[in-house]
Design an enzyme around this catalytic site. Sequence first.
Site, mmCIF file in Angstrom:
data_model
loop_
_atom_site.group_PDB
_atom_site.id
_atom_site.type_symbol
_atom_site.label_atom_id
_atom_site.label_comp_id
_atom_site.label_asym_id
_atom_site.label_seq_id
_atom_site.Cartn_x
_atom_site.Cartn_y
_atom_site.Cartn_z
ATOM 1 N N ARG A 288 13.164 -64.111 -10.937
ATOM 2 C CA ARG A 288 14.476 -64.561 -11.448
ATOM 3 C C ARG A 288 15.588 -64.220 -10.446
ATOM 4 N NH1 ARG A 288 19.445 -62.621 -12.205
ATOM 5 N NH2 ARG A 288 18.571 -60.634 -12.896
ATOM 6 N N ASP A 289 15.989 -62.966 -10.375
ATOM 7 C CA ASP A 289 17.078 -62.579 -9.460
ATOM 8 C C ASP A 289 16.677 -62.905 -8.023
ATOM 9 O OD1 ASP A 289 19.252 -61.292 -8.193
ATOM 10 O OD2 ASP A 289 19.269 -59.639 -9.614
ATOM 11 N N HIS B 44 19.787 -51.106 -11.929
ATOM 12 C CA HIS B 44 19.550 -52.364 -11.191
ATOM 13 C C HIS B 44 20.392 -52.297 -9.915
ATOM 14 C CE1 HIS B 44 19.171 -56.987 -11.450
ATOM 15 N NE2 HIS B 44 20.109 -56.834 -10.523
ATOM 16 N N HIS C 273 21.295 -53.545 -6.014
ATOM 17 C CA HIS C 273 21.194 -54.461 -4.868
ATOM 18 C C HIS C 273 21.382 -53.623 -3.604
ATOM 19 C CE1 HIS C 273 20.917 -58.475 -6.780
ATOM 20 N NE2 HIS C 273 21.365 -57.797 -7.830
ATOM 21 N N CYS D 221 23.178 -62.725 -6.531
ATOM 22 C CA CYS D 221 23.777 -63.620 -7.520
ATOM 23 C C CYS D 221 24.611 -64.661 -6.802
ATOM 24 C CB CYS D 221 24.625 -62.794 -8.484
ATOM 25 S SG CYS D 221 25.517 -63.832 -9.648
ATOM 26 N N ASN E 216 17.871 -57.474 -4.086
ATOM 27 C CA ASN E 216 17.630 -56.268 -4.896
ATOM 28 C C ASN E 216 16.851 -55.272 -4.052
ATOM 29 O OD1 ASN E 216 17.518 -58.704 -6.928
ATOM 30 N ND2 ASN E 216 18.007 -56.904 -8.135
HETATM 31 P P1 HMG Z 1 29.735 -74.394 -18.567
HETATM 32 O O1 HMG Z 1 29.858 -75.513 -17.593
HETATM 33 O O2 HMG Z 1 30.986 -73.685 -18.999
HETATM 34 O O3 HMG Z 1 28.906 -74.816 -19.860
HETATM 35 O O4 HMG Z 1 28.740 -73.323 -17.922
HETATM 36 P P2 HMG Z 1 29.273 -75.718 -21.077
HETATM 37 O O5 HMG Z 1 28.968 -74.932 -22.314
HETATM 38 O O6 HMG Z 1 30.665 -76.297 -20.908
HETATM 39 O O7 HMG Z 1 28.202 -76.903 -20.937
HETATM 40 C C1 HMG Z 1 28.238 -77.761 -19.815
HETATM 41 C C2 HMG Z 1 26.865 -78.377 -19.615
HETATM 42 O O8 HMG Z 1 25.901 -77.339 -19.332
HETATM 43 C C3 HMG Z 1 26.333 -79.099 -20.847
HETATM 44 O O9 HMG Z 1 25.463 -80.127 -20.379
HETATM 45 C C4 HMG Z 1 25.496 -78.048 -21.514
HETATM 46 O O10 HMG Z 1 24.489 -78.584 -22.339
HETATM 47 C C5 HMG Z 1 24.869 -77.359 -20.311
HETATM 48 P P3 HMG Z 1 25.981 -81.634 -20.188
HETATM 49 O O11 HMG Z 1 26.481 -82.019 -21.548
HETATM 50 O O12 HMG Z 1 27.049 -81.596 -19.161
HETATM 51 O O13 HMG Z 1 24.737 -82.336 -19.743
HETATM 52 N N1 HMG Z 1 24.483 -75.980 -20.606
HETATM 53 C C6 HMG Z 1 23.246 -75.498 -20.386
HETATM 54 N N2 HMG Z 1 22.131 -76.062 -19.888
HETATM 55 C C7 HMG Z 1 21.035 -75.281 -19.839
HETATM 56 N N3 HMG Z 1 20.993 -73.994 -20.221
HETATM 57 C C8 HMG Z 1 22.092 -73.389 -20.712
HETATM 58 C C9 HMG Z 1 23.272 -74.174 -20.812
HETATM 59 N N4 HMG Z 1 24.516 -73.899 -21.258
HETATM 60 C C10 HMG Z 1 25.238 -75.010 -21.137
HETATM 61 N N5 HMG Z 1 22.041 -72.120 -21.117
HETATM 62 C C11 HMG Z 1 27.042 -71.647 -18.189
HETATM 63 C C12 HMG Z 1 28.401 -72.136 -18.635
HETATM 64 C C13 HMG Z 1 26.837 -70.259 -18.782
HETATM 65 C C14 HMG Z 1 25.976 -72.586 -18.684
HETATM 66 C C15 HMG Z 1 26.993 -71.590 -16.634
HETATM 67 O O14 HMG Z 1 28.098 -70.879 -16.202
HETATM 68 C C16 HMG Z 1 25.751 -70.957 -16.116
HETATM 69 O O15 HMG Z 1 24.649 -71.513 -16.216
HETATM 70 N N6 HMG Z 1 25.856 -69.736 -15.537
HETATM 71 C C17 HMG Z 1 24.698 -69.004 -15.104
HETATM 72 C C18 HMG Z 1 25.031 -68.214 -13.907
HETATM 73 C C19 HMG Z 1 23.825 -67.429 -13.453
HETATM 74 O O16 HMG Z 1 22.682 -67.764 -13.724
HETATM 75 N N7 HMG Z 1 24.077 -66.326 -12.713
HETATM 76 C C20 HMG Z 1 23.029 -65.507 -12.216
HETATM 77 C C21 HMG Z 1 22.412 -64.620 -13.259
HETATM 78 S S1 HMG Z 1 23.375 -63.146 -13.573
HETATM 79 C C22 HMG Z 1 22.954 -62.087 -12.286
HETATM 80 O O17 HMG Z 1 22.301 -62.476 -11.346
HETATM 81 C C23 HMG Z 1 23.373 -60.638 -12.383
HETATM 82 C C24 HMG Z 1 22.211 -59.703 -12.730
HETATM 83 O O18 HMG Z 1 21.156 -59.795 -11.784
HETATM 84 C C25 HMG Z 1 22.733 -58.257 -12.744
HETATM 85 C C26 HMG Z 1 23.540 -57.935 -11.478
HETATM 86 O O19 HMG Z 1 22.952 -57.846 -10.387
HETATM 87 O O20 HMG Z 1 24.757 -57.838 -11.660
HETATM 88 C C27 HMG Z 1 21.645 -60.004 -14.121
HETATM 89 MG MG MG Z 2 21.090 -58.760 -9.877
#
Ligand code: HMG
Ligand code: MG
Length: 297
Positions: free
Chosen positions: A15-16, A205, A207, A238, A247
């Site tokens: 994932r990450d 966690h 990095h 990220c 990581n």
């Molecule tokens: P948005 O554009 O505000 O979403 O994004 P929305 O609610 O306005 O919806 C827009 C479109 O996205 C719609 O589709 C929804 O159906 C779809 P359309 O009608 O345009 O075809 N949608 C989705 N599709 C699939 N799965 C979903 C979903 N939600 C809405 N869950 C959203 C908001 C949260 C979706 C977006 O910002 C996003 O996907 N963000 C994810 C970012 C991400 O993955 N970041 C990395 C993970 S976190 C990380 O790495 C940190 C961590 O490792 C710890 C650390 O190191 O800090 C955990």
């Molecule tokens: Mg991370």
Amino acid sequence: MNLPHKATIIEVGPRDGLQNEKQFVPTDIKKQFISLLKAANISEMELTSFVSPKWVPQMKDAQEIVNSCLDDRQNIVLAPNHKGIARLKETDCRSVAVFVGVSNTFNQKNINKSTTDSLLELEPLIDSLKQEHYFVRACISTAFYCPYEGKMNPESTLNLCRSFAEMGVDELSVADTIGMAAPMEVYTLFSMLLDKLESILLTAHFHDTRKMALANVLAALQAGITRFDTSAGGLGGCPFAPGASGNVATEDVVYMLERMGISTGINLDTLCEAIDVIQPHLSRPIESGVYSLKSRT
Ligand code: HMG
Ligand code: MG
């Protein structure tokens, strides 16, 4: 030194590790990677994430990964919102990770919502997940530093952790998202969290942006942490946290812990075979110490 006999590794490579790779890694390769990680005895793993494929195209095959990689171990899938959790509930996966930033600016860039709005959305979702006996983990991003807002106040991190603890999550994974924390900060924050938050699993966690992650693992161990998120090959980062590199590498952490008499149960040779499978599909070389040495011999 104050050290445990055992530690738990939560593998976050699939994932990450992969989410920031621009070139799509074929789904079959991801499956082989996951399968070999399991063969290496990884017992808890983040498989993928149910996020928007427009925001994170690498995770567009999440459904297929979940459907083909589940077994009786702790297989975790990330989900940031209502839609992600609805997608999760269509599968047989029983463990979910939500993620929220201490930094409001980071949360806005990552999830397109303020931290407060994310909490408001997640509270009833977590309630229903817990009623249905899911394992819920909350990933606390930018727990130390934010690429936009700078140093975070430890009290703000504690308050966010407390909010999730009160919602009944099973685990908090507290993250140094941009690899900027130093060992004393790690020791101090984790000591405080362990003191204030009883009966919840606490995971670190790290990095490795500034090459302090192994030192931070040691500092967290000293504070009493025995659970670590790590990524095979040190992959990761990220897409919405500029400056975040990989990581801390699973193989380096396993090597260090085992050399200190702390058992992880993980087989390093098989772990390196998993990295062999993913490595040709990555945009950058693997730099972890243990893997670099192994691949030369
Ligand atoms: P948005 O554009 O505000 O979403 O994004 P929305 O609610 O306005 O919806 C827009 C479109 O996205 C719609 O589709 C929804 O159906 C779809 P359309 O009608 O345009 O075809 N949608 C989705 N599709 C699939 N799965 C979903 C979903 N939600 C809405 N869950 C959203 C908001 C949260 C979706 C977006 O910002 C996003 O996907 N963000 C994810 C970012 C991400 O993955 N970041 C990395 C993970 S976190 C990380 O790495 C940190 C961590 O490792 C710890 C650390 O190191 O800090 C955990
Ligand atoms: Mg991370």
